[in-house]
Scaffold this active site. Structure first.
Site: not given
Length: 153
Positions: A43, A45-47, A50
């Protein structure tokens, strides 16, 4: 209710992107742990978060720090994501029983079936020394993680 600073970090064991079991308590006495819960692999924001760990968080390479990231995605999804993004840190699967570790830390959104953005910095003694919990759409600030780790000495 989320685990608070000053409390013992609840122990758990989850499998990483390679299927290897990872137990939180195995780092006691040796490493401070940055435990990062996030909603879903791949997703936006998660990408971004991380990838920032990979590119902008030099602490991830310290011998006394272990970065563990956790979502409800399967180990297979984590492996595909780690391979695509060249993540070298642990992506732990809280897939089944679904979200149990996120629930244990108080960062599970039961309506959506995913973790919210919770981070817990755990010292070598297994005590939570710093935490931040953000709503799902709001990324966290890596600079704050660095400050919290520096305070541990």
């Amino acid at each position: 209710m989320a685990v608070e600073a000053g409390e013992a970090a609840p122990d758990f064991e989850l499998r990483d992107q390679h299927g290897t079991p990872v137990r939180l308590s195995s780092f006691r006495g040796a490493k401070n742990v940055v435990l990062v819960f996030y909603p879903l692999a791949f997703s936006p924001v998660c990408s971004g978060e991380l990838c920032a760990f990979r590119d902008e968080f030099p602490e991830v390479n310290r011998d006394d720090v272990e970065l563990l990231t956790v979502s409800v995605d399967s180990t297979f999804t984590h492996r595909a994501w780690a391979d695509a993004e060249h993540f070298q840190f642990g992506l732990l699967s809280d897939f089944w029983p679904h979200g149990d570790v996120a629930k244990l830390y108080g960062v599970f959104d039961s309506e959506r079936g995913i973790a919210i953005r919770g981070t817990f910095i755990i010292d070598k003694g297994g005590v939570v020394r710093w935490k931040v919990v953000n709503p799902i759409p709001q990324a966290r600030d890596l600079a704050e993680y660095s400050k919290a780790l520096a305070a541990l000495g």
